[in-house]
Design a protein around this motif. Structure first.
Motif, mmCIF file in Angstrom:
data_model
loop_
_atom_site.group_PDB
_atom_site.id
_atom_site.type_symbol
_atom_site.label_atom_id
_atom_site.label_comp_id
_atom_site.label_asym_id
_atom_site.label_seq_id
_atom_site.Cartn_x
_atom_site.Cartn_y
_atom_site.Cartn_z
ATOM 1 N N GLY A 16 -2.249 -1.150 2.654
ATOM 2 C CA GLY A 16 -2.909 -2.330 3.174
ATOM 3 C C GLY A 16 -4.142 -1.982 3.993
ATOM 4 N N SER A 17 -4.254 -2.579 5.185
ATOM 5 C CA SER A 17 -5.404 -2.341 6.049
ATOM 6 C C SER A 17 -5.499 -0.903 6.543
ATOM 7 C CB SER A 17 -5.348 -3.284 7.258
ATOM 8 O OG SER A 17 -5.844 -4.566 6.925
ATOM 9 N N VAL A 18 -4.399 -0.172 6.493
ATOM 10 C CA VAL A 18 -4.395 1.213 6.980
ATOM 11 C C VAL A 18 -5.216 2.128 6.070
ATOM 12 C CG1 VAL A 18 -2.903 3.199 7.530
ATOM 13 C CG2 VAL A 18 -2.170 0.874 8.107
ATOM 14 N N ASP A 19 -5.332 1.778 4.797
ATOM 15 C CA ASP A 19 -6.005 2.640 3.819
ATOM 16 C C ASP A 19 -7.377 3.113 4.279
ATOM 17 O OD1 ASP A 19 -4.024 2.727 1.905
ATOM 18 O OD2 ASP A 19 -4.931 1.218 0.596
ATOM 19 N N VAL A 20 -8.229 2.177 4.697
ATOM 20 C CA VAL A 20 -9.615 2.544 4.978
ATOM 21 C C VAL A 20 -9.718 3.428 6.220
ATOM 22 C CG1 VAL A 20 -10.636 0.625 3.732
ATOM 23 C CG2 VAL A 20 -10.031 0.327 6.148
#
Length: 336
Positions: free
Chosen positions: A288-292
């Protein structure tokens, strides 16, 4: 008129559960139709971390405390705390953001949650953090925290990716030092796709929750075409208004969905996605948002001071964002 101070990503911390499983060993894959099982095994994901007994709040706390420890910052020194909210909160009506604030002891921090844009929610958090740092003379630092935990019993999200668990924390400041300068960012959304992916929870017991794509052809074709146009336009505007030529960008990064998605975006946008994204996809799956945040931190070691990076992020809700970052000469700590 006084120029706004540059906003920097001073440090990034990552937190992952210890339990790791191979994708091929996930029992749920044996229950899938043959075509879906083969697709799940072809995503380019080898292993995922599983947060057994840990909530999103627990993982967010782990990432936040690791960052504060490494940076030598007392929680009472935080001016703002932004929690990138997960898709399934532990309780309705309760506050996930202030729960984290209390656990950290960040009792002086302006605190709120930022969510509702899926993976792009962290980009929205960076936008809010930048506005606070530039618009409030009393705000010197903002801690952005994101956590990803699979919201259902199934980790395979058809027809897109396979989910892992983990968390990240990013400290934004106007110190001028750290990992990156956040030069500029553009975030866009389109409500036509607001419930393209959803979980019906009101009339279904939690054990039976499923992530449903309401229209797979729309996701696979219509949204893909629109996303290509969106990123083309956003990237051109982003670079144009910052006066940065395309060939001056040394690194292109994006969120981790599948090996096929990387191949599609490389061809569609005529760019090379940094190999660190594939490596993180293989090791952790989609977060989710953690990827980037994960990809930014892991790419930093190979970037030269002054080098530009474009960070692309998208969500099937649908939302898109691109950020232009410049690698700073000073680094603070390493990732996991």
């Amino acid at each position: 008129m006084t120029a706004s101070p540059p906003v920097t990503l001073q440090s990034i911390a990552l937190w992952f559960p210890d339990d790791e499983v191979t994708v091929a060993g996930l029992p749920e894959l044996d229950q899938l139709p043959v075509a879906q099982r083969e697709h799940a095994l072809s995503l380019g994901i080898d292993t995922v971390r599983i947060g057994i007994g840990a909530s999103e709040s627990d993982m967010a706390y782990g990432a936040a405390t690791e960052l504060l420890r490494a940076a030598g910052i007392d929680p009472t020194q935080l001016d703002a705390l932004l929690l990138v909210q997960g898709r399934v909160p532990q309780y309705l009506l309760a506050s996930e953001a202030t729960r984290l604030q209390h656990r950290l002891g960040a009792n002086q921090a302006f605190t709120t949650g930022v969510g509702d844009l899926g993976c792009v929610s962290i980009s929205a958090a960076f936008a809010l953090a930048s506005a606070l740092l530039r618009g409030d003379s009393h705000c010197q630092n903002v801690l952005v925290v994101a956590a990803a935990k699979t919201p259902t019993r199934a980790r395979y999200r058809s027809p897109m990716t396979l989910l892992g668990d983990g968390a990240a924390a990013v400290l934004l400041t106007t110190s001028g030092t750290g990992r990156y300068e956040l030069v500029d960012q553009i975030v866009r959304s389109d409500g036509k796709y607001a419930d393209l992916f959803r979980i019906d929870y009101r009339n279904v017991r939690e054990a039976d929750w499923t992530e449903e794509c309401t229209d797979e052809p729309t996701y696979s074709f219509r949204l893909a075409v629109e996303s290509r146009k969106r990123f083309t336009d956003i990237n051109a505007a982003l670079l144009g208004r910052s006066g940065v030529e395309h060939d001056r960008v040394g690194t292109f990064l994006m969120q981790n969905l599948s090996a096929g998605a990387f191949a599609f975006w490389q061809e569609a946008l005529d760019v090379t996605i940094d190999p660190v994204c594939r490596a993180n996809l293989a090791r952790f799956g989609h977060l989710g948002s953690v990827d980037v945040a994960l990809n930014l931190e892991r790419a930093a070691a190979s970037q030269r001071p002054g080098e530009y990076a474009v960070l692309m992020n998208s969500s099937p809700v649908a939302a898109w964002s691109s950020a232009l970052l410049r690698r700073l000469p000073d680094s603070t700590g390493d990732g996991e």
